[in-house]
Design an enzyme around this catalytic site. Structure first.
Site, PDB file in Angstrom:
ATOM      1  N   HIS A 202       0.837  -1.190   0.121  1.00 34.47           N
ATOM      2  CA  HIS A 202       0.165  -0.198   0.001  1.00 34.47           C
ATOM      3  C   HIS A 202       0.839   1.417   0.227  1.00 34.47           C
ATOM      4  O   HIS A 202       0.469   2.524  -0.620  1.00 34.47           O
ATOM      5  CB  HIS A 202      -0.899   0.066   1.192  1.00 34.47           C
ATOM      6  CG  HIS A 202      -2.049   0.960   0.913  1.00 34.47           C
ATOM      7  ND1 HIS A 202      -3.236   0.765   0.219  1.00 34.47           N
ATOM      8  CD2 HIS A 202      -2.329   1.997   1.950  1.00 34.47           C
ATOM      9  CE1 HIS A 202      -4.004   1.915   0.271  1.00 34.47           C
ATOM     10  NE2 HIS A 202      -3.646   2.595   1.556  1.00 34.47           N
ATOM     11  N   SER A 206       0.736  -0.956  -6.445  1.00 35.99           N
ATOM     12  CA  SER A 206       0.793  -1.879  -7.428  1.00 35.99           C
ATOM     13  C   SER A 206       1.699  -1.519  -8.597  1.00 35.99           C
ATOM     14  O   SER A 206       1.637  -0.617  -8.889  1.00 35.99           O
ATOM     15  CB  SER A 206      -0.160  -2.848  -7.937  1.00 35.99           C
ATOM     16  OG  SER A 206      -1.090  -3.289  -6.604  1.00 35.99           O
ATOM     17  N   LYS A 228     -13.304  -7.609 -10.780  1.00 31.24           N
ATOM     18  CA  LYS A 228     -12.247  -8.367 -11.627  1.00 31.24           C
ATOM     19  C   LYS A 228     -11.684  -9.591 -10.842  1.00 31.24           C
ATOM     20  O   LYS A 228     -11.480 -10.635 -11.145  1.00 31.24           O
ATOM     21  CB  LYS A 228     -11.126  -7.452 -12.149  1.00 31.24           C
ATOM     22  CG  LYS A 228     -10.189  -8.111 -13.294  1.00 31.24           C
ATOM     23  CD  LYS A 228      -9.389  -6.799 -13.844  1.00 31.24           C
ATOM     24  CE  LYS A 228      -8.497  -7.391 -15.004  1.00 31.24           C
ATOM     25  NZ  LYS A 228      -7.609  -6.359 -15.268  1.00 31.24           N
TER      26      LYS A 228
END
Length: 386
Positions: A202, A206, A228
């Site tokens: 975090h 990413s 997703k």
């Protein structure tokens, strides 16, 4: 909406699972993290129910597993979910690590995320090994004997460590009882490491398949990426249920359906499939200490990647040479996995040695050399364009 951002705990959940900005180019390969979280929950839940009926006394361990399978309501389901869940856990983990290797997710500023992940990988392997021993079938007993015996190769204190782990002079009742205690404890430590993994991720967010900054185009975690993730969760559960209900023993070894017998040695002592590549490295070394160092070194070698990869660009998406050697590494790892279950004879011995040498040379020589070469080609290419 104001409440989820103003209330202390809800704002924390919101920042991780709802408003967290993610690069829009993230592919389905990035869904493996959520699948691993699901696997951990399945293992902890099913394991807790199994522990209610399992007896860690060596005389009763195999019988108690049979009792769970035959007499406990839905006990067979819990057992098969737990046994197959371990295999699915490792399938997802190997794919998750392969994705990180391919897309360069281990590079700065995500070195800590990678390091915590490698520690989790080693802890998961230890947990799975001890869990396999608890069934106390033939392969459980001899697997425990072989792997714990390896520590005797350690200089100075090896001969003292092995009896300390066994709680006696062979794999016996105290061994199984302490393995059960550790097998129950380690998943909670893994859950704590997952939290650390999340916090480290975090901090910088990413990576993405393009290997460039994702700050230009980001989307919130909810609803796009949550939905997703749910798609792959449903696909995972469908395949998982196929194994649990229709083919529950496919991934296990038939010898483990016989009670452990210290007086009868199996024709070939083989660990579970997810430990086979490292077992092959262990067997490929002519020296016992060398085999132990190769096995543990192979796992720890993953920690060197952030420092040996010198590439100017993250990931292998646009790098032909790196991509070629990555796939060579992948096929070499699969070859090691296959060699781990074969008999120790020619030509498998030599093949195992060459495959082990390639595994280590990938981290120590190939990655630094190829990344440096591609940097030179990249700079020359830019100059020629100018």
């Amino acid at each position: 909406m104001a409440m989820r951002k103003s209330q202390a705990y809800l704002s924390l959940v919101n920042s991780y699972l709802m408003d967290s900005p993610q690069p829009s180019s993230m592919s389905y390969w990035y869904n493996l993290g959520s699948l691993l979280g699901l696997c951990l929950m399945i293992q902890m839940a099913s394991g807790m129910f199994l522990a209610m009926h399992y007896s860690s006394n060596m005389e009763l361990a195999f019988s108690s597993v049979e009792h769970i399978m035959r007499d406990v309501n839905q006990g067979w389901l819990m057992r098969y979910m737990h046994a197959n869940g371990a295999s699915f856990f490792f399938m997802c983990m190997y794919l998750h690590m392969g994705k990180a290797l391919y897309y360069g997710s281990y590079r700065k500023p995500r070195v800590l995320v990678w390091a915590v992940g490698v520690v989790m990988f080693i802890a998961t392997m230890a947990t799975a090994f001890m869990g396999y021993c608890l069934v106390y079938g033939q392969m459980s007993h001899w697997g425990a004997t072989v792997i714990t015996n390896l520590l005797s190769a350690m200089p100075f204190m090896g001969q003292d460590i092995v009896p300390f782990i066994w709680g006696g002079f062979s794999v016996s009742n105290p061994t199984i009882q302490r393995f059960f205690a550790l097998h129950y404890l380690l998943p909670f430590m893994l859950a704590a490491l997952v939290v650390l993994h999340f916090i480290a991720l975090h901090t910088n967010g990413s990576s993405n398949p393009m290997g460039i900054t994702g700050n230009m185009d980001r989307m919130s975690m909810h609803p796009y990426f949550i939905f997703k993730d749910l798609i792959t969760v449903f696909v995972f559960l469908f395949v998982f249920c196929l194994f649990v209900f229709f083919s529950p023993n496919t991934l296990g070894h038939p010898d483990n359906y016989m009670p452990g017998n210290p007086l009868v040695t199996p024709a070939s002592i083989v660990p579970e499939w997810y430990l086979l590549p490292f077992y092959a490295m262990l067997r490929s070394m002519p020296d016992k200490l060398g085999g132990v160092m190769a096995m543990f070194g192979a796992m720890l070698m993953l920690l060197s990647l952030p420092y040996t990869d010198r590439s100017m660009m993250r990931g292998n998406s646009f790098k032909a040479l790196s991509k070629f050697f990555f796939y060579l590494f992948l096929f070499n790892f699969l070859l090691l996995g296959n060699l781990g279950q074969l008999h120790v004879e020619m030509p498998f011995i030599n093949l195992g040695m060459y495959a082990t040498m390639f595994y280590f040379s990938y981290f120590v020589m190939i990655v630094p050399a190829i990344s440096s070469l591609e940097n030179i080609l990249f700079v020359l290419g830019r100059r020629s364009v100018k």
